[in-house]
Design a protein around this motif. Structure first.
Motif, PDB file in Angstrom:
ATOM      1  N   ASN A 184      54.009  42.684  39.350  1.00 24.90           N
ATOM      2  CA  ASN A 184      54.653  41.725  39.812  1.00 24.90           C
ATOM      3  C   ASN A 184      56.231  42.953  40.028  1.00 24.90           C
ATOM      4  O   ASN A 184      57.277  42.978  39.289  1.00 24.90           O
ATOM      5  N   SER A 185      56.600  44.192  40.943  1.00 25.69           N
ATOM      6  CA  SER A 185      57.539  45.231  40.727  1.00 25.69           C
ATOM      7  C   SER A 185      57.715  45.363  42.184  1.00 25.69           C
ATOM      8  O   SER A 185      56.679  45.336  43.290  1.00 25.69           O
TER       9      SER A 185
ATOM     10  N   GLY B  15      51.370  44.027  35.776  1.00 27.83           N
ATOM     11  CA  GLY B  15      50.669  44.893  36.575  1.00 27.83           C
ATOM     12  C   GLY B  15      50.285  45.835  35.414  1.00 27.83           C
ATOM     13  O   GLY B  15      49.550  45.603  34.082  1.00 27.83           O
ATOM     14  N   ASN B  16      49.271  47.048  35.309  1.00 31.45           N
ATOM     15  CA  ASN B  16      49.099  48.043  34.659  1.00 31.45           C
ATOM     16  C   ASN B  16      50.317  47.943  33.316  1.00 31.45           C
ATOM     17  O   ASN B  16      51.637  48.364  33.355  1.00 31.45           O
ATOM     18  N   HIS B  17      49.347  48.034  31.672  1.00 30.80           N
ATOM     19  CA  HIS B  17      50.286  48.262  30.695  1.00 30.80           C
ATOM     20  C   HIS B  17      49.747  48.432  29.735  1.00 30.80           C
ATOM     21  O   HIS B  17      48.818  48.564  29.398  1.00 30.80           O
TER      22      HIS B  17
ATOM     23  N   HIS C 161      54.491  47.692  34.506  1.00 23.78           N
ATOM     24  CA  HIS C 161      53.566  48.407  35.825  1.00 23.78           C
ATOM     25  C   HIS C 161      53.749  49.671  36.024  1.00 23.78           C
ATOM     26  O   HIS C 161      54.099  50.489  37.042  1.00 23.78           O
ATOM     27  N   LEU C 162      52.268  50.768  35.103  1.00 27.71           N
ATOM     28  CA  LEU C 162      52.150  51.907  34.727  1.00 27.71           C
ATOM     29  C   LEU C 162      51.567  52.018  36.154  1.00 27.71           C
ATOM     30  O   LEU C 162      50.555  51.339  37.166  1.00 27.71           O
ATOM     31  N   ARG C 163      51.369  53.194  36.715  1.00 29.16           N
ATOM     32  CA  ARG C 163      50.338  53.283  37.392  1.00 29.16           C
ATOM     33  C   ARG C 163      48.754  53.666  36.812  1.00 29.16           C
ATOM     34  O   ARG C 163      48.779  53.463  35.821  1.00 29.16           O
TER      35      ARG C 163
ATOM     36  N   GLY D 135      44.475  48.990  32.863  1.00 29.46           N
ATOM     37  CA  GLY D 135      44.749  50.214  33.835  1.00 29.46           C
ATOM     38  C   GLY D 135      43.997  50.106  35.274  1.00 29.46           C
ATOM     39  O   GLY D 135      44.764  51.878  35.758  1.00 29.46           O
ATOM     40  N   ARG D 136      43.772  49.160  35.336  1.00 29.74           N
ATOM     41  CA  ARG D 136      43.039  49.287  36.983  1.00 29.74           C
ATOM     42  C   ARG D 136      43.450  48.320  38.017  1.00 29.74           C
ATOM     43  O   ARG D 136      43.098  48.784  39.063  1.00 29.74           O
ATOM     44  N   GLN D 137      44.423  47.513  38.368  1.00 31.11           N
ATOM     45  CA  GLN D 137      45.427  47.368  38.770  1.00 31.11           C
ATOM     46  C   GLN D 137      45.864  48.473  39.790  1.00 31.11           C
ATOM     47  O   GLN D 137      46.360  49.704  39.958  1.00 31.11           O
TER      48      GLN D 137
END
Length: 273
Positions: A206-207, A161-163, A178-180, A127-129
């Motif tokens: 990759n979004s 990404g965050n997942h 691709h989570l926030r 969750g840090r990206q």
């Protein structure tokens, strides 16, 4: 790229690395093809509101690619509805040249809550990206393809990404990608119940723009697992309730909790959550 000295060792090294990377990618795709046909697993739609389906298995299989267990993956974008006056907030459109990119918070999908599709256990999180700018222009989209290739050569988190990865039991795992950044509500080892909020949509990895990438797989590691088909109980834009996966460019809204029918049982579809 050719440097000022012309073609030389650096150029040959770069070409060799690209070739090796492509071979590795094709090998991964072949290795992660599903070995046998499986009946879809019936789950709750992991969102609330009205969503647009893209790159889903109802239109083609593999929906993405076999690599990283994405055979039956789907992308969802939130499309808010107005109260009789049309859409209240629309996503910025694709532009050919300008602006090259936009901030993710301009998109309605950004920050939308995501829900557990069934009871399960969290097996992995990241969750840090950062949530990067969109890639919704022609130059940015071309950059996205190059960026995606480079990301595919690195760790899975570079793509996802965050997942969050959930163990749904009986050898089935769900992936939310691709989570926030900073939105994860759970940690590895936590037990979740169907419908529980676990994170928010973002634009990491990759979004091209904020969206949810969702998939099922038969193992906890996206580098070795194979994709697993799934189905949702949802309503389409005509208000018709359906069991399955929405086709590309169609909308879906969560329906009431699905009930297994005798027909579903004969077809081999199993319900979870």
């Amino acid at each position: 790229m050719v440097n000022t000295q012309g073609i030389g060792p650096l150029w040959y090294t770069g070409v060799a690395l690209l070739v090796v990377g492509q071979i590795m990618r094709m090998t991964l795709i072949r290795a992660q093809r599903p070995l046998r046909a499986r009946e879809p697993l019936l789950l709750r739609l992991p969102v609330t509101g009205r969503w647009l389906a893209l790159n889903g298995p109802a239109t083609k299989v593999p929906s993405h690619t076999h690599s990283h267990a994405q055979t039956y993956a789907i992308d969802l974008k939130y499309v808010p509805e107005g109260s009789g006056r049309g859409v209240t907030r629309q996503a910025p459109p694709f532009r050919w040249l300008w602006p090259l990119a936009r901030r993710p918070r301009l998109y309605p999908t950004y920050g939308m809550p995501l829900l557990a599709p069934a009871d399960g256990v969290v097996v992995a999180t990241a969750g840090r990206q950062r949530d990067h700018l969109s890639r919704m222009s022609l130059p940015a989209f071309l950059y996205l393809y190059l960026e995606g290739f480079i990301r595919s050569l690195g760790w899975p988190s570079h793509l996802l990404g965050n997942h969050i990865i959930l163990d749904l039991g009986e050898g089935v795992y769900a992936v939310f990608a691709h989570l926030r950044r900073g939105s994860l509500r759970v940690a590895a080892g936590d037990r979740v119940t169907a419908g529980q909020e676990i994170a928010e949509c973002g634009n990491s990895g990759n979004s091209s723009e904020p969206h949810l990438h969702f998939q099922l797989m038969d193992g906890p590691d996206v580098m070795t697992a194979r994709g697993v088909p799934f189905a949702w109980h949802y309503r389409d834009d005509d208000g018709v309730e359906r069991v399955g996966v929405p086709e590309d460019t169609t909308h879906c809204v969560p329906a009431a909790r699905p009930r297994m029918t005798e027909r579903d049982g004969r077809a081999g579809m199993t319900e979870r959550g």
